[in-house]
Design an enzyme around this catalytic site. Structure first.
Site, PDB file in Angstrom:
ATOM      1  N   LYS A 269      64.076 -52.122  52.759  1.00 33.23           N
ATOM      2  CA  LYS A 269      64.258 -53.136  53.799  1.00 33.23           C
ATOM      3  C   LYS A 269      65.721 -53.312  54.183  1.00 33.23           C
ATOM      4  CE  LYS A 269      64.284 -57.156  50.696  1.00 33.23           C
ATOM      5  NZ  LYS A 269      65.658 -57.593  50.985  1.00 33.23           N
ATOM      6  N   THR A 270      66.643 -53.161  53.219  1.00 34.46           N
ATOM      7  CA  THR A 270      68.060 -53.293  53.558  1.00 34.46           C
ATOM      8  C   THR A 270      68.491 -52.170  54.502  1.00 34.46           C
ATOM      9  OG1 THR A 270      68.484 -54.322  51.410  1.00 34.46           O
ATOM     10  CG2 THR A 270      70.392 -53.507  52.618  1.00 34.46           C
TER      11      THR A 270
ATOM     12  N   ASP B 174      66.640 -62.001  56.379  1.00 32.08           N
ATOM     13  CA  ASP B 174      66.126 -61.286  55.211  1.00 32.08           C
ATOM     14  C   ASP B 174      65.360 -62.263  54.316  1.00 32.08           C
ATOM     15  OD1 ASP B 174      65.683 -59.274  53.404  1.00 32.08           O
ATOM     16  OD2 ASP B 174      67.717 -59.263  52.591  1.00 32.08           O
ATOM     17  N   GLU B 175      64.424 -61.737  53.516  1.00 36.37           N
ATOM     18  CA  GLU B 175      63.669 -62.542  52.532  1.00 36.37           C
ATOM     19  C   GLU B 175      63.060 -63.785  53.182  1.00 36.37           C
ATOM     20  OE1 GLU B 175      63.137 -61.189  49.831  1.00 36.37           O
ATOM     21  OE2 GLU B 175      64.872 -60.140  49.007  1.00 36.37           O
TER      22      GLU B 175
ATOM     23  N   GLN C   9      56.041 -61.537  47.245  1.00 39.65           N
ATOM     24  CA  GLN C   9      57.231 -61.788  46.432  1.00 39.65           C
ATOM     25  C   GLN C   9      57.793 -63.189  46.668  1.00 39.65           C
ATOM     26  OE1 GLN C   9      60.007 -58.332  45.805  1.00 39.65           O
ATOM     27  NE2 GLN C   9      58.892 -57.472  47.551  1.00 39.65           N
TER      28      GLN C   9
ATOM     29  N   ARG D 137      60.408 -54.164  39.546  1.00 37.98           N
ATOM     30  CA  ARG D 137      61.837 -53.864  39.364  1.00 37.98           C
ATOM     31  C   ARG D 137      62.016 -52.510  38.685  1.00 37.98           C
ATOM     32  NH1 ARG D 137      63.073 -56.115  43.153  1.00 37.98           N
ATOM     33  NH2 ARG D 137      60.834 -56.359  43.343  1.00 37.98           N
TER      34      ARG D 137
END
Length: 746
Positions: A34-35, A221-222, A252, A609
């Site tokens: 996503k970044t 973002d997020e 998430q 993770r």
């Protein structure tokens, strides 16, 4: 340029990057890049769509994420163009806007930002003023309720009208006085940074129109982590042009406890019916074995709206290991033993490994096992650099130089270094200032005048006036002296080094002085700003630093971290501890369906993770609150098919053998932040006496600290370390030095 920007993107990523106009919702699974999508989209808007970089605003949740995004944009666009972009956290961006426009709300631009420690100090003052016992009314609980109210844009008066319980009534009284003291100190807390910006936009449409005109393209973002006030900020900014691009993953969403509202992402299509929805399902981080287990867990959630099927080209990989430990000590020994084995086989370095847990308290046994095995490690969420006492003391002087009306900072250093101003004098000053209806600094100014109507004897009055003159001097110098020079001047003027030498032994005084010098070093990066702006910029950045920002991935050390803090990170080898009922899901969530599902998402975040191998651990017995209790494995494990696990059971307890010659030295890592959260477990235990003299629940007496209750006791290095809860706080004491008297028979 467009070909280069899109060359390494998959089809869904390309679609997200090239959809220029209108609202866009990108549902990005963990490890889906996503970044990369966010940064390449910004580069595409500028280089292909011809958008002025000054009109682009990108909002993140952590300083770390903002730095990473900016660094990538510099590589894509060059330093000159990247400098024109506005990239930062919600709090940092709102602070910047308020510096410009808070005058419209009748406030001064030189406000200070209170961190959590400052807030707690201020709330304790409120409790004293209201004659409320802080043990019966815990400051953190009250601050949590105030924060929740602010996140819903509920002010003190409205909160008072809505009270439904005795606790609410206490909060209402504290909230009103807390806000009054914040304003008196010309201070904002973190929640105010957002709430005051929303109020600014609502009450002054021209100001909102200015920012809408400036920022025509908004990226967030997020998005699943936004709370109500952040949602209102985003909606207001995007209202005119509607070029809103949000990236998130409802699977998430794990921050409801701090106000995040999962409905913001679930209802995005309701808010923007013409939105383009794009799924990012290709995972670049993990193996398929890890993804299959995580997918099974999250597919069992009844709250799923957007079904994603995560896939990867990384290969099947090793099965997820499910370790069933006898007890929590066995669990810790297994994890550290596995890390030693991976290192011995050449498969991993310490820095490749992360140990994750639901609560901070779970790290103790792990830390002890790591020390016994001579493995270097860092605990994220320990005593942060900017929270160390000596650093905060110097920062308090700097904050007073910027804003002498900052009452929390003033009270912090009014007698540091010691200048003969005791608690009684400080309390008299607080009472007198309240009678006058002025801030503490203004009361000192009154005292410096010709007034004879004050409560102070000659000696304390002289000491107060000396302090007042000092702060007034620093305040005059702040606009004409470079930040580094100002720090040097303040340190010399208050004789800080000499004070540390008086207060601590030589070794600790030197360590603390090095921390002060490191603060001085941090100020050097602001030398390129105009002198009059250096101090304000420095203090603002310091106030906005977060725990995870201090994580150093360059050190080759095992990382111990809570699941909440681990979000956004990745490690080749991940060990998840305590996957049991009462821990994960946490006991507080078991009667609330929404909270229970957030616990499921928290486990999902932890599992995803892992890059190469994932270990899930639970124990049959665990020590909690000084008692050993039986534990049941988490209900969430039943949602993952047994075929996706490699089950491992330990038939007997076996301690990790400590190598004769340490493979790694802890010493270098333990002198730099992030520091360990506790002193225990920092050296391998030596043979201990056969019997402890103290036990949990025992009442004891200490000559200095008074009566207390023993929380825990353990034998260490030929002595007994006793943790005792006294009236003010818990302390760890060595029995041989503390000379504790037992007040309990048996």
């Amino acid at each position: 340029m467009a070909t280069d920007l899109l060359a390494n993107l998959n089809p869904q990523q390309q679609r997200a990057v090239t959809t220029v106009m209108g609202p866009v919702l990108v549902l990005a699974g963990p490890g889906s890049g996503k970044t990369r999508v966010l940064t390449h989209r910004i580069a595409y808007l500028i280089s292909e769509a011809g958008i002025d970089p000054l009109q682009i605003l990108a909002v993140t949740f952590t300083n770390k994420a903002a730095r990473e995004m900016r660094e990538r944009l510099v590589l894509l666009l060059g330093e000159t163009i990247a400098t024109d972009l506005t990239v930062g956290t919600f709090h940092a961006i709102c602070a910047r806007w308020l510096r410009r426009d808070i005058i419209h709300l009748g406030r001064e631009r030189d406000f200070v930002i209170y961190d959590s420690d400052d807030q707690e100090r201020l709330l304790k003052r409120v409790l004293r003023e209201l004659n409320l016992n802080e043990k019966q009314h815990p400051p953190r609980a009250i601050l949590g309720a105030i924060s929740q109210a602010k996140n819903e844009l509920v002010g003190p008066e409205e909160f008072a009208r809505q009270t439904r319980s005795y606790f609410d009534e206490i909060v209402a009284r504290c909230y009103a006085r807390y806000q009054s003291l914040l304003r008196e100190s010309n201070a904002l807390d973190f929640d105010d940074l957002l709430g005051e910006t929303v109020r600014l936009f609502r009450e002054h449409p021209a100001v909102l129109a200015h920012y809408q005109q400036r920022y025509r393209f908004l990226l967030v973002d997020e998005y699943q982590d936004t709370n109500h006030v952040q949602y209102l900020l985003v909606r207001a900014l995007a209202e005119r042009d509607r070029n809103l691009f949000v990236v998130g993953d409802e699977a998430q969403s794990i921050y409801a406890w701090r106000g995040a509202d999962i409905r913001n992402i679930l209802q995005f299509e309701r808010d923007y019916p013409d939105a383009t929805v794009i799924m990012l399902e290709q995972n670049y981080r993990s193996t398929q074995a890890i993804l299959d287990a995580a997918q099974a867990l999250i597919n069992a959630s009844p709250q799923r709206k957007y079904a994603k099927r995560l896939w990867t080209t990384n290969g099947k990989g090793d099965q997820v290991v499910l370790y069933e430990a006898l007890n929590d000590e066995d669990e810790a020994q297994f994890v550290v033993g596995e890390i030693l084995r991976l290192i011995a086989e050449g498969a991993a370095r310490p820095g490749d490994c992360a140990i994750m847990y639901r609560t901070n308290a779970q790290s103790r046994l792990v830390e002890e096992a790591l020390v016994q095995a001579h493995l270097p490690y860092q605990v994220v969420g320990g005593v942060r650099f900017y929270e160390r006492k000596e650093v905060k003391d110097v920062l308090a002087y700097l904050r007073l130089a910027a804003n002498p009306y900052d009452s929390v900072s003033l009270q912090r250093v009014i007698n540091w270094p010691g200048r003969g101003i005791g608690d009684r004098t400080v309390n008299e000053l607080i009472v007198w200032a309240r009678q006058l209806g002025v801030p503490l600094y203004q009361a000192l100014s009154e005292l410096a005048g010709e007034t004879a109507d004050h409560p102070f004897a000659a000696r304390p009055r002289s000491a107060l006036l000396e302090f007042y003159a000092l702060i007034a001097e620093f305040n005059r110098l702040r606009a004409v002296m470079a930040l580094g020079d100002l720090i040097d001047y303040i340190l010399a003027r208050v004789e800080a080094h000499a004070a540390l030498k008086r207060e601590y032994d030589a070794e600790e005084a030197d360590d603390r002085w090095r921390n002060v010098q490191e603060l001085r070093n941090a100020a050097l990066s602001y030398a390129n700003l105009p002198v009059e702006h250096q101090l304000a910029a420095f203090l603002e950045d310091v106030a906005l630093v977060a725990d995870v920002d201090s994580l150093d991935r360059n050190n080759d050390v095992v990382t111990c971290i809570t699941l909440h803090q681990a979000k956004g990170l990745e490690f080749p080898y991940v060990f998840l501890l305590g996957i049991e009922e009462g821990l994960l899901p946490h006991s507080r969530s078991q009667t609330d369906r929404d909270a229970l599902e957030e616990e499921r998402r928290l486990l999902y975040v932890g599992m995803t993770r892992a890059q190469r191998r994932l270990y899930l651990c639970h124990a049959a017995q665990r020590a909690l609150f000084g008692r050993v209790t039986s534990s049941a494995r988490s209900r969430f494990l039943a949602d993952i098919p047994p075929t996706l696990f490699k089950l491992v059971r330990r038939r007997g307890y076996r301690a990790v053998p400590a190598p004769q010659t340490p493979m790694f030295s802890n010493r270098a890592f333990n002198q730099t932040p992030p520091a360990p959260r506790r002193d225990s477990g920092r050296s391998a235990p030596l043979p201990a006496p056969p019997k402890a003299a103290f036990f949990p629940g025992q009442r004891v007496y200490h000559a200095t600290f008074g009566e207390g209750i023993v929380v825990s006791s353990r034998l260490i290095e030929g002595d007994e370390e006793v943790t005792v809860r006294f009236s003010d706080r818990e302390r760890r004491l060595l029995a041989s030095f503390a000379r504790l008297e037992s007040l309990t028979d048996g």
